[in-house]
Design an enzyme around this catalytic site. Structure first.
Site, PDB file in Angstrom:
ATOM      1  CG  HIS A 111      -7.183  -5.619  -5.062  1.00  0.00           C
ATOM      2  ND1 HIS A 111      -7.307  -4.823  -3.937  1.00  0.00           N
ATOM      3  CD2 HIS A 111      -6.874  -4.633  -6.288  1.00  0.00           C
ATOM      4  CE1 HIS A 111      -7.271  -3.324  -3.986  1.00  0.00           C
ATOM      5  NE2 HIS A 111      -6.465  -2.972  -6.062  1.00  0.00           N
ATOM      6  CB  CYS A 169       8.802   0.371  -4.447  1.00  0.00           C
ATOM      7  SG  CYS A 169       8.777   1.138  -6.701  1.00  0.00           S
ATOM      8  CG  HIS A 178      -2.063  -3.232  -6.288  1.00  0.00           C
ATOM      9  ND1 HIS A 178      -1.787  -2.300  -6.959  1.00  0.00           N
ATOM     10  CD2 HIS A 178      -3.242  -2.725  -6.039  1.00  0.00           C
ATOM     11  CE1 HIS A 178      -2.829  -1.012  -7.304  1.00  0.00           C
ATOM     12  NE2 HIS A 178      -3.253  -1.799  -6.595  1.00  0.00           N
ATOM     13  CG  ASP A 184      -5.762  -3.804   0.499  1.00  0.00           C
ATOM     14  OD1 ASP A 184      -6.037  -3.335  -0.285  1.00  0.00           O
ATOM     15  OD2 ASP A 184      -5.662  -3.074   1.298  1.00  0.00           O
ATOM     16  CG  HIS A 227       3.878  -1.222  -7.286  1.00  0.00           C
ATOM     17  ND1 HIS A 227       5.155  -1.134  -7.238  1.00  0.00           N
ATOM     18  CD2 HIS A 227       4.369  -2.314  -7.908  1.00  0.00           C
ATOM     19  CE1 HIS A 227       6.398  -2.096  -7.294  1.00  0.00           C
ATOM     20  NE2 HIS A 227       5.544  -3.014  -7.489  1.00  0.00           N
ATOM     21  CG  ASN A 245      -8.823  -1.243  -9.662  1.00  0.00           C
ATOM     22  OD1 ASN A 245     -10.125  -1.748 -10.360  1.00  0.00           O
ATOM     23  ND2 ASN A 245      -8.881  -0.999  -8.435  1.00  0.00           N
TER      24      ASN A 245
HETATM   25  P1  AMP Z   1      -5.993   0.135  -5.983  1.00  0.00           P
HETATM   26  O1  AMP Z   1      -7.568   0.827  -5.154  1.00  0.00           O
HETATM   27  O2  AMP Z   1      -6.415  -0.525  -6.476  1.00  0.00           O
HETATM   28  O3  AMP Z   1      -4.840   1.040  -6.147  1.00  0.00           O
HETATM   29  O4  AMP Z   1      -5.197  -1.033  -4.690  1.00  0.00           O
HETATM   30  C1  AMP Z   1      -4.406  -0.239  -3.177  1.00  0.00           C
HETATM   31  C2  AMP Z   1      -5.464  -0.372  -2.035  1.00  0.00           C
HETATM   32  O5  AMP Z   1      -3.970  -0.506  -1.511  1.00  0.00           O
HETATM   33  C3  AMP Z   1      -5.893  -0.670  -1.127  1.00  0.00           C
HETATM   34  O6  AMP Z   1      -6.882  -1.736  -0.977  1.00  0.00           O
HETATM   35  C4  AMP Z   1      -5.540  -0.100  -0.100  1.00  0.00           C
HETATM   36  O7  AMP Z   1      -6.316  -0.242   1.090  1.00  0.00           O
HETATM   37  C5  AMP Z   1      -3.923  -0.805  -0.307  1.00  0.00           C
HETATM   38  N1  AMP Z   1      -2.888  -0.511   0.669  1.00  0.00           N
HETATM   39  C6  AMP Z   1      -2.729   0.979   0.629  1.00  0.00           C
HETATM   40  N2  AMP Z   1      -1.289   1.544   1.200  1.00  0.00           N
HETATM   41  C7  AMP Z   1      -0.902  -0.080   1.906  1.00  0.00           C
HETATM   42  C8  AMP Z   1      -0.288  -0.424   2.599  1.00  0.00           C
HETATM   43  N3  AMP Z   1       0.725  -0.066   3.439  1.00  0.00           N
HETATM   44  N4  AMP Z   1      -0.221  -2.497   3.309  1.00  0.00           N
HETATM   45  C9  AMP Z   1      -0.982  -2.772   2.571  1.00  0.00           C
HETATM   46  N5  AMP Z   1      -2.414  -1.970   1.638  1.00  0.00           N
HETATM   47  C10 AMP Z   1      -2.384  -0.741   1.030  1.00  0.00           C
HETATM   48 ZN    ZN Z   2       6.672   0.820  -7.005  1.00  0.00          ZN
END
Ligand code: AMP
Ligand code: ZN
Length: 128
Positions: free
Chosen positions: A116, A12, A114, A35, A112, A101
């Site tokens: 990939h 957010c 997302h 990422d 939140h 995920n």
């Molecule tokens: P998930 O395990 O599917 O929740 O993936 C979360 C992803 O968010 C991971 O691949 C992290 O490397 C990525 N992530 C976490 N914080 C940030 C950030 N500030 N900017 C970009 N990617 C992020």
């Molecule tokens: Zn959020």
């Protein structure tokens, strides 16, 4: 569009610009950014600007948004040069993995929603 944000949610904060990100696409409802720990040469996260924790919070009313998030993937693949290519003999190369995920057993880290998009020349991280 009025967006609902969560104070303690890092994505957010990225959606509002409170935390910087390396943006690759943005419109009024969706943001895509790189990422921070890429698993491959191309690793983009596509998020809704409104807070939705994961797919388990989605229902039929989210079908349009989810469709537009997924329909962005092939456009970003072209933009990021990891789309599927075919040579003159019909041999395919390129391509990308698309992953969402949801919940602890999936090892979701950021609650939140997302998507990939992971691609580019191999090798990629193994555990993705
Ligand atoms: P998930 O395990 O599917 O929740 O993936 C979360 C992803 O968010 C991971 O691949 C992290 O490397 C990525 N992530 C976490 N914080 C940030 C950030 N500030 N900017 C970009 N990617 C992020
Ligand atoms: Zn959020």
């Amino acid at each position: 569009m009025k967006e609902k944000h969560m104070d303690n949610c890092i994505f957010c904060k990225i959606a509002t610009g409170a935390i910087p990100s390396d943006k690759v696409f943005e419109n009024d409802e969706i943001l895509a950014f790189r990422d921070i720990h890429p698993a491959a040469p191309v690793h983009v996260l596509i998020i809704p600007k409104q807070h939705i924790a994961n797919l388990s919070e989605c229902d039929d009313s989210h079908a349009g948004l989810l469709g537009r998030m997924l329909a962005l993937v092939p456009k970003l693949a072209v933009q990021e040069a990891c789309d599927i290519q075919s040579d003159s003999e019909g041999n395919l190369s390129g391509g990308y993995k698309t992953l969402i995920n949801s919940g602890p057993d999936s090892r979701q880290e950021v609650y939140h929603l997302h998507v990939h998009m992971i691609g580019g020349s191999r090798p990629w991280r193994e555990n993705i």
